[in-house]
Structure formats: C-alpha cells, structure tokens
Design an enzyme around this catalytic site. Sequence first.
Site, PDB file in Angstrom:
ATOM      1  N   HIS A 121       0.814  -1.220   0.000  1.00 57.40           N
ATOM      2  CA  HIS A 121       0.000   0.000   0.000  1.00 57.40           C
ATOM      3  C   HIS A 121       0.847   1.271   0.000  1.00 57.40           C
ATOM      4  O   HIS A 121       0.335   2.353  -0.273  1.00 57.40           O
ATOM      5  CB  HIS A 121      -0.990   0.002   1.170  1.00 57.40           C
ATOM      6  CG  HIS A 121      -0.384   0.205   2.522  1.00 57.40           C
ATOM      7  ND1 HIS A 121      -0.074  -0.845   3.361  1.00 57.40           N
ATOM      8  CD2 HIS A 121      -0.043   1.326   3.195  1.00 57.40           C
ATOM      9  CE1 HIS A 121       0.427  -0.362   4.493  1.00 57.40           C
ATOM     10  NE2 HIS A 121       0.455   0.948   4.413  1.00 57.40           N
ATOM     11  N   ASP A 151       0.151  -7.679   1.315  1.00 61.40           N
ATOM     12  CA  ASP A 151       0.601  -6.290   1.452  1.00 61.40           C
ATOM     13  C   ASP A 151       2.123  -6.203   1.394  1.00 61.40           C
ATOM     14  O   ASP A 151       2.764  -5.567   2.236  1.00 61.40           O
ATOM     15  CB  ASP A 151       0.077  -5.656   2.743  1.00 61.40           C
ATOM     16  CG  ASP A 151       0.042  -4.125   2.655  1.00 61.40           C
ATOM     17  OD1 ASP A 151       0.362  -3.587   1.579  1.00 61.40           O
ATOM     18  OD2 ASP A 151      -0.289  -3.482   3.668  1.00 61.40           O
ATOM     19  N   SER A 229       4.909   2.367   7.646  1.00 63.19           N
ATOM     20  CA  SER A 229       4.502   1.284   6.755  1.00 63.19           C
ATOM     21  C   SER A 229       5.654   0.811   5.888  1.00 63.19           C
ATOM     22  O   SER A 229       6.347   1.607   5.247  1.00 63.19           O
ATOM     23  CB  SER A 229       3.366   1.749   5.832  1.00 63.19           C
ATOM     24  OG  SER A 229       2.132   1.358   6.321  1.00 63.19           O
TER      25      SER A 229
END
Length: 371
Positions: A121, A151, A229
Amino acid sequence: MKLRPANPRLRRILPLAVALAIGAGAGAGAYALTSHGSGAPTTSRVVVPAQPASSTSAVDSLAQLYKQDAPGVVDIRVQSSTGNNSSGGFPFGNPGGSQKQEAEGTGFEIDTKGNIMTAEHVVDRASSIKVEFADGSTAKATLVGSDKSTDTAVIHVDVSASKLHPLGLGTSASVQPGQTVVAIGSPFGLAETMTAGIVSATNRTITAPNGFSITGAIQTDAAINHGNSGGPLIDAATNTVIGINDQIESDTNDNSGVGFAVPVDSAKSVAQTLIAGGKVQHAYVGIWIEDVTGGARITQIVKGSPAANAGLKVGDVVTSFDGKTVSSADDLTADVSSAKSGKTVTVTIKRKGATKHLSVTLGVQPASPSS
C-alpha cells in the site's frame, strides 16, 4: 477466503488512514501507516554511518542494533494520482476528480543487488518512487512487483552494492510473545526513527488492501505510526527482520500500543517470487466464515467459487481442512493461506448434526473476496 472475526470490527487498510468500523465495535479501526501530504515536519537527517559488523549478527544493545541496521532502512516517497473510478486514496472513490497525491513510507534493503522490501500500500498506484538513504542521498526506484494479498512489494534501485546494507531476514514461525523487538522507519516523516517494545501476541489476522485476510500477523507495542509502513520489525535477540510493519489499531488514528506486522515468512516467499519474475498466486475457497464452538461456520459463499462447486453451504461448520483440525476461523484461514491453488483437499463439515467429507479443488485468489 475472507475472515469475519469474532470481534465485529473488520480491519481494513486505507491509504488515507481512514477508519472503517463495521458492527457494534467501539469505533477503533486499523490504519495503514503511510504518511500523506506535505504536512510532515521538516527535519535535518542524522547520518548514521555503516558499521563493519554483519547486520545479521546478534547485538549486545539496542544502540548497537541501531548502528548496524539503520543504514539498511530507507525512506520511500511516492507520487500517485487517483480519479473518479479509483479507490486508491479514497475508500469510496475520489468525488473531486483526478488528484495527485504524495505519500511517504519506509522500506529496507534485502540484498546488494538493489532490491528493497516494503508494503504494497506504500507504492500502490505509484507514478514515481524516490528512495532516500540513511546518508541523505536519494535514488529513483522502480517497482519490481507487489502482492496485495500479503501487502508486500519489492522496489529496485540502481546503485553501487557498496552503498547497500541489507538486513538479515529471520523467521516469523518461532516468534513468541515477550520477545524484544524494534521498529525503524519514518513516522510522520521523521526518518531513521527507532522505537522498541515487545511482541504482544502472535497469529493475529489482519485485512489486506484487497480485503482478503493476512494470517500469522505479529502484534507489537513498539510505537509505529503513519510513515512506518513497510519498515522492518526486528527481533533484538537475533538482529533479524521478523515482520513488515503494516497497521495500527487505534481510536485516535495514532499509535496506541497496538501495532501489526506482516509475518516475514509470508513476505519473504512473495519477494523471492517477484524478484525471480514469477507471479504470486494464493489458494482460494470463496467463503466468509466466523468463529463457532468446534470449528469455523460458513456465513457466505461466493457464487461460482470452489466452495460452491464442491457443495458447501451456508451454515456448514468446517472442522477439518486437508487433514488439519479446524478449531476457529483463524485456523481455517491460515490453512487455506498455506495451501497451493489447484490442489484438491478434503474438507470435513458438520451439517445439521451429520458429518460430511467434501472434496474441494482450490482456485486462484481473485482480485477481491466478492469476485
């Protein structure tokens, strides 16, 4: 397969850090950890010199771990655009038409060939990717490949091998609650930030960007926030990466001591396939399930799915999958995740008091659970 947890809140990764709560939850949501926009604080970067010691060796202190590993962690800045038909930054599409977006996340070097692992993402719909190294230098990056279901993504930079300091990849299979872990990344744009904590729990199930379930996630209380992230969750004892920092659960959209990392074993397998030029495929059954005493109860079946073709029905309670006992929805989700598409497995169910054994040929996971 899509897991509907016993907790009625469904976790979903949303690039703009928007919470989506369903059911009677208290309003807490899981958030992707990508920073967006130009509001990140302006800071001077602390240059961390590379250490001669191997990055895979055990360390005596967190300070030593930081000196060894921080040079292998990079800041990733992405430019992308969304339009009316895109759900890329907006959970229900962008009502204002095409719009350029900027995002910032983290990645870490995994070899001396220029390959960098991050979260899918972070680089989703990227039109350009720029990497900033610990010494402040930058390089353009290209996307090697990505997998929404875990992911996980790999990007590549064309730089000298001497500039790279790959981190050692460990295993998530033996991770236990109580292990000391650290996260290194760019929370709120503050690159090369390290935080420490412990493994709070293992075998959590979180939701991938495409709505499918990621099993085996590692829960940690190490502070991770927007911008973390794609960064590494590192086991302090072995100085190896055991997960990719991915989501937080919070009422405030900021860290509240409940963070989740994608298990490195899943991510490592995906990365190896992507780097080799292969296509990542995941097994698919086509059911929604919930916890029930003694197994996993089917609440919904996708029309035309392997489950439908095998004769599974809503209300069936799955008690065994491919010879493995199923005690919960998480068990079944993990079993399917570890299986290979195309394989025919025996699924044991309880239906109206009777036990039945059905043969299910696993399909290939589609773009979304409802496909």
